[in-house]
Design an enzyme around this catalytic site. Structure first.
Site, PDB file in Angstrom:
ATOM      1  CG  ASP A 282      23.058   4.897  40.312  1.00 12.93           C
ATOM      2  OD1 ASP A 282      22.600   5.911  40.895  1.00 12.93           O
ATOM      3  OD2 ASP A 282      22.391   3.872  40.162  1.00 12.93           O
TER       4      ASP A 282
ATOM      5  CG  ASN B 208      16.543  -4.534  35.580  1.00 12.16           C
ATOM      6  OD1 ASN B 208      16.751  -4.155  36.731  1.00 12.16           O
ATOM      7  ND2 ASN B 208      17.110  -3.962  34.541  1.00 12.16           N
TER       8      ASN B 208
ATOM      9  CD  GLU C 297      20.945  -2.247  34.214  1.00 11.78           C
ATOM     10  OE1 GLU C 297      20.246  -2.804  35.077  1.00 11.78           O
ATOM     11  OE2 GLU C 297      20.543  -1.256  33.581  1.00 11.78           O
TER      12      GLU C 297
END
Ligand code: PGA
Length: 243
Positions: free
Chosen positions: A67, A136, A143
């Protein structure tokens, strides 16, 4: 899923280097996808050490980036590519022709995604993906809420990712979007190594490994992958119930 717990992040780095060597033994031109970040840095230092002492030959490997922040590339201090250059590619002298990496500054980001997917397919798929995990639960820049089948694409970054990501930079940096391999792409790898170290990862690791399988915790979506290996230090394993 195979779970290994090492005492310290450095020991985890050595254990994963051993396993990587095992997985790639006899593979002529393996394709490895290395995450950037704090967690895999001890592994990369160990790989460079072994490469320099003749224990492994990284010059026969190919690499694909996991990424990058949109708006940044390897010329930007703190970018994903910049950290990997510093920790792995430059000290081991890996040739540019062996590395495919998202250019987050490119005007055609969809073209970057397509080129990356083509590179992976052209090399016969990824042998090993080395991943960290966000607090997270994100995997790469997939995400919470991500599609398990997603391919490489541009994504909006979660507020936690935007604020935690500041740690890689020396000054405040805009981190609104990312360009990332999708979970669908990652799940096609033969081996997936998920690494986590530090007490601040203990809660999300407990959720990812023992909580419901849910897109709310993207890492949990890897649990059914037959090649998943999880590597933790004792601090990150501290909340697991399995002892
Ligand atoms: P870290 O990042 O290794 O720097 O903690 C992990 C991630 O956000 O995926």
């Amino acid at each position: 899923m195979k779970l290994t717990i090492g005492a310290t992040p450095e020991i985890v780095g050595v254990q994963v280097a051993d396993r990587l060597g095992q997985c790639l033994e006899g593979v002529k031109a393996p394709l490895v996808c290395p995450a950037s970040g704090t967690t895999p840095a001890p592994l990369y230092h160990e790989l460079v050490r072994r490469h320099r002492s003749g224990g492994i030959d990284l010059s026969t490997w190919y690499f694909v980036g996991l990424d990058e922040w949109v708006g940044l590339n390897g010329s930007d201090e703190g970018s994903c590519r910049w950290w990997l250059d510093k920790d792995l590619f430059l000290p081991s002298g890996i040739g540019q022709d062996r590395i495919c990496f998202f250019d987050g500054r490119a005007s055609d980001l969809a073209g970057e995604c397509a080129a990356t997917e083509r590179f992976i397919a052209g090399r016969g798929g990824m042998n090993v993906v080395i991943l960290g995990i966000g607090t997270n639960g994100h995997i790469a820049m997939n995400e919470p809420g991500t599609d398990v089948a997603a391919r490489s694409r541009v994504v909006e970054l979660h507020p936690t990712t935007q604020s935690v990501g500041q740690k890689y930079f020396t000054s405040q940096t805009e981190l609104e979007k990312g360009i990332t391999l999708g979970l669908g792409t990652i799940r096609e790898a033969r081996h997936i190594f998920l690494l986590a170290t530090g007490e601040h990862k203990a809660s999300i690791i407990q959720q990812a490994l023992e909580g419901p399988v849910s897109a709310d915790v993207p890492a949990s979506l890897l649990r059914d992958h037959p090649g998943l290996e999880v590597w933790l230090d004792e601090a990150a394993a501290g909340r697991l119930s399995r002892g």
